[in-house]
Write an enzyme that holds these catalytic residues in place. Structure first.
Site, PDB file in Angstrom:
ATOM      1  N   GLY A 112       1.278  -1.368   0.590  1.00  0.00           N
ATOM      2  CA  GLY A 112      -0.104  -0.183   0.095  1.00  0.00           C
ATOM      3  C   GLY A 112       0.894   1.649  -0.212  1.00  0.00           C
ATOM      4  N   GLY A 113       2.117   0.870  -0.082  1.00  0.00           N
ATOM      5  CA  GLY A 113       3.258   2.446  -0.261  1.00  0.00           C
ATOM      6  C   GLY A 113       2.142   3.675  -1.331  1.00  0.00           C
ATOM      7  N   LYS A 114       2.186   2.723  -2.771  1.00  0.00           N
ATOM      8  CA  LYS A 114       1.924   3.690  -3.623  1.00  0.00           C
ATOM      9  C   LYS A 114       0.444   4.326  -3.538  1.00  0.00           C
ATOM     10  CE  LYS A 114       5.245   2.366  -6.799  1.00  0.00           C
ATOM     11  NZ  LYS A 114       5.422   0.754  -5.328  1.00  0.00           N
ATOM     12  N   ASP A 150      -4.983  -6.812  -4.720  1.00  0.00           N
ATOM     13  CA  ASP A 150      -4.100  -8.079  -4.683  1.00  0.00           C
ATOM     14  C   ASP A 150      -4.523  -8.700  -3.961  1.00  0.00           C
ATOM     15  OD1 ASP A 150      -0.841  -6.802  -3.865  1.00  0.00           O
ATOM     16  OD2 ASP A 150      -1.489  -8.144  -3.022  1.00  0.00           O
ATOM     17  N   CYS A 181      10.373  -3.192 -10.080  1.00  0.00           N
ATOM     18  CA  CYS A 181      11.429  -2.196  -9.479  1.00  0.00           C
ATOM     19  C   CYS A 181      12.252  -3.488 -10.013  1.00  0.00           C
ATOM     20  CB  CYS A 181      11.155  -2.257  -8.111  1.00  0.00           C
ATOM     21  SG  CYS A 181      10.761  -3.977  -7.284  1.00  0.00           S
TER      22      CYS A 181
END
Ligand SMILES: C[S@@+](CC[C@H](N)C(=O)[O-])C[C@H]1O[C@@H](n2cnc3c(N)ncnc32)[C@H](O)[C@@H]1O
Length: 440
Positions: free
Chosen positions: A257-259, A277, A375
């Site tokens: 949930g960072g973004k 997700d 990434c």
């Protein structure tokens, strides 16, 4: 496990962590969490440092060890090989005095119920101190660059001018970056009250790079959602996706949930964000993160590549596809990736990435935008996914312009999309491609 040398127990725990990653294929996070149950909070930073460091330099240390062992250890005693690697790490890369490192590491063999190895370990560790084992011989790239050969070969092919720089950056420790919740405070205001030292990066107004890492619980305002921990490269995604607005947003691979949090911080009141997700446990982490930030999204537990299972037919005008990938851009933070990932994983991941991109294109509104992110630093997961997609879809074109969001000095332009290489201005390695749906 008991010993009159408390430091021995910590070496034994670190050896078990290294062994779990190197020989059982467990992730460093999982192995470390198991070890931490056996040790006091005060001792955890040392076990963490020994485990991370030994895995960070694993390929070099293992090669050096093999130069000193007359014959390989039995597979069932792999934990002793791991313990020797923990010993070598202390001797070559830390300030632990040699005599203490040797005696506590030897004692740890007894705690691991392998006392018969104490003599051999003592001899090998002392030999390592005496003979500095050079790793710079030609034909010894795994040890010299401290990476698996398959990854060195791929980086040479994909980044003929930069591969050595990438390998060097991967062997470094990553800085700690913060993202200031601009809904609550400006970055300057936050920096002024921060008890730690930090610096701003001109190209990302909400990002602060800390001069030295801090435990999150000590961070001013963390519990109250004023700030999040997120690498600056990851902080590029949300503002770029929303540079020209956006009302109905899908974060297709959202956990932890960072973004998602960043998208919501930018969108503010009334935001309509769906965070999806396929991993229920990780999705629960999104809820926790959003609760801390005081934000909300619609959480969906589903497979992003199968919209028929979860989509209600209303198009999204912005889609973030932060695809599962090899994570070869974040090796600095997760050195276990060098041991866990295999060359054969890459085509399988690329297949999954292509499938997700195809599926999510169908839920994107006309004139909408999809930001494809990984990434990874490997072309097969990045431009080699995006370029063929663009060629095959008449209604897809790349938005090459990086807007007024001043990130162009961080990025390398690829045949499709842009790459941030690990270490560039202290950032993680990330790939971005912004795709637009056009009417023909
Ligand atoms: C790179 S991580 C996402 C990181 C996240 N965007 C963030 O910024 O915190 C990739 C995520 O994709 C999820 N994932 C993998 N396969 C998926 C699928 N088929 N559908 C949906 N999510 C998937 C994983 O569970 C993982 O949480």
């Amino acid at each position: 496990m008991s010993s009159n040398k408390p430091g021995a127990k910590l070496r034994a725990e670190a050896a078990k962590v290294v062994d779990a990653v190197a020989n059982d294929g467990r992730s460093l996070d999982v192995a470390l969490a198991a070890a931490e149950e056996n040790i006091s909070p005060a001792d955890r930073p040392l076990v963490r440092m020994l485990s991370y460091g030994s895995l960070r330099y694993y390929f070099r240390l293992r090669w050096q060890l093999r130069q000193l062992l007359e014959r390989p250890l039995k597979a069932r005693d792999s934990v002793i090989e791991s313990l020797l690697i923990v010993g070598f790490f202390q001797l070559s890369d830390t300030r632990v005095p040699d005599h203490a490192a040797v005696s506590m590491t030897v004692e740890a063999a007894r705690l691991l119920r392998r006392p018969k190895y104490a003599g051999l370990m003592n001899a090998v560790l002392r030999n390592f101190v005496r003979r500095k084992i050079a790793v710079s011989e030609p034909g010894n790239e795994e040890a010299q660059f401290n990476h698996p050969q398959w990854l060195i070969d791929r980086l040479k092919k994909d980044w003929p001018d930069d591969w050595q720089e990438i390998l060097t950056a991967n062997n470094d420790r990553a800085p700690m970056w913060l993202r200031v919740n601009q809904q609550k405070q400006s970055t300057d205001q936050f920096l002024a009250q921060l008890e730690a030292e930090g610096e701003l990066l001109p190209c990302a107004e909400q990002a602060i790079r800390l001069t030295s890492p801090q435990p999150v619980d000590d961070l001013t305002g963390f519990a109250d959602g004023l700030v999040s921990v997120q690498d600056c490269a990851a902080q590029i995604a949300a503002p770029w996706l929303l540079a020209d607005g956006g009302t109905r947003v899908l974060d297709a691979c959202a956990a932890p949930g960072g973004k998602t949090g960043h998208l919501l911080e930018i969108l503010g009141e009334g935001a309509d964000v769906t965070a999806l997700d396929s991993d229920a446990k990780r999705l629960a982490g999104v809820r926790q993160n959003l609760d801390r930030l005081g934000l909300d999204a619609t959480l969906v537990h589903a497979d992003a590549s199968k919209p028929t299972d979860w989509w209600d037919g209303r198009c999204f005008d912005r889609v973030l596809l932060d695809a599962p990938c090899s994570a070869t851009g974040v090796i600095r933070r997760h050195p276990d990736i060098k041991l866990l990932r295999r060359n054969k994983d890459i085509p399988a991941l690329a297949g999954l990435q292509r499938e997700m991109l195809e599926a999510l294109w169908t839920v994107l509104a006309p004139a909408g935008r999809l930001l494809y992110v990984t990434c990874s630093v490997l072309a097969e997961e990045n431009e080699q996914v995006v370029a063929p997609f663009l060629a095959a879809h008449e209604d897809a074109r790349e938005a090459r312009v990086l807007h007024d969001y001043n990130i162009s000095d961080l990025m390398r332009e690829r045949t499709a999309g842009y790459q941030v290489l690990p270490g560039t201005k202290g950032l993680d390695g990330f790939y971005f491609a912004m795709l637009e749906k056009v009417s023909r």
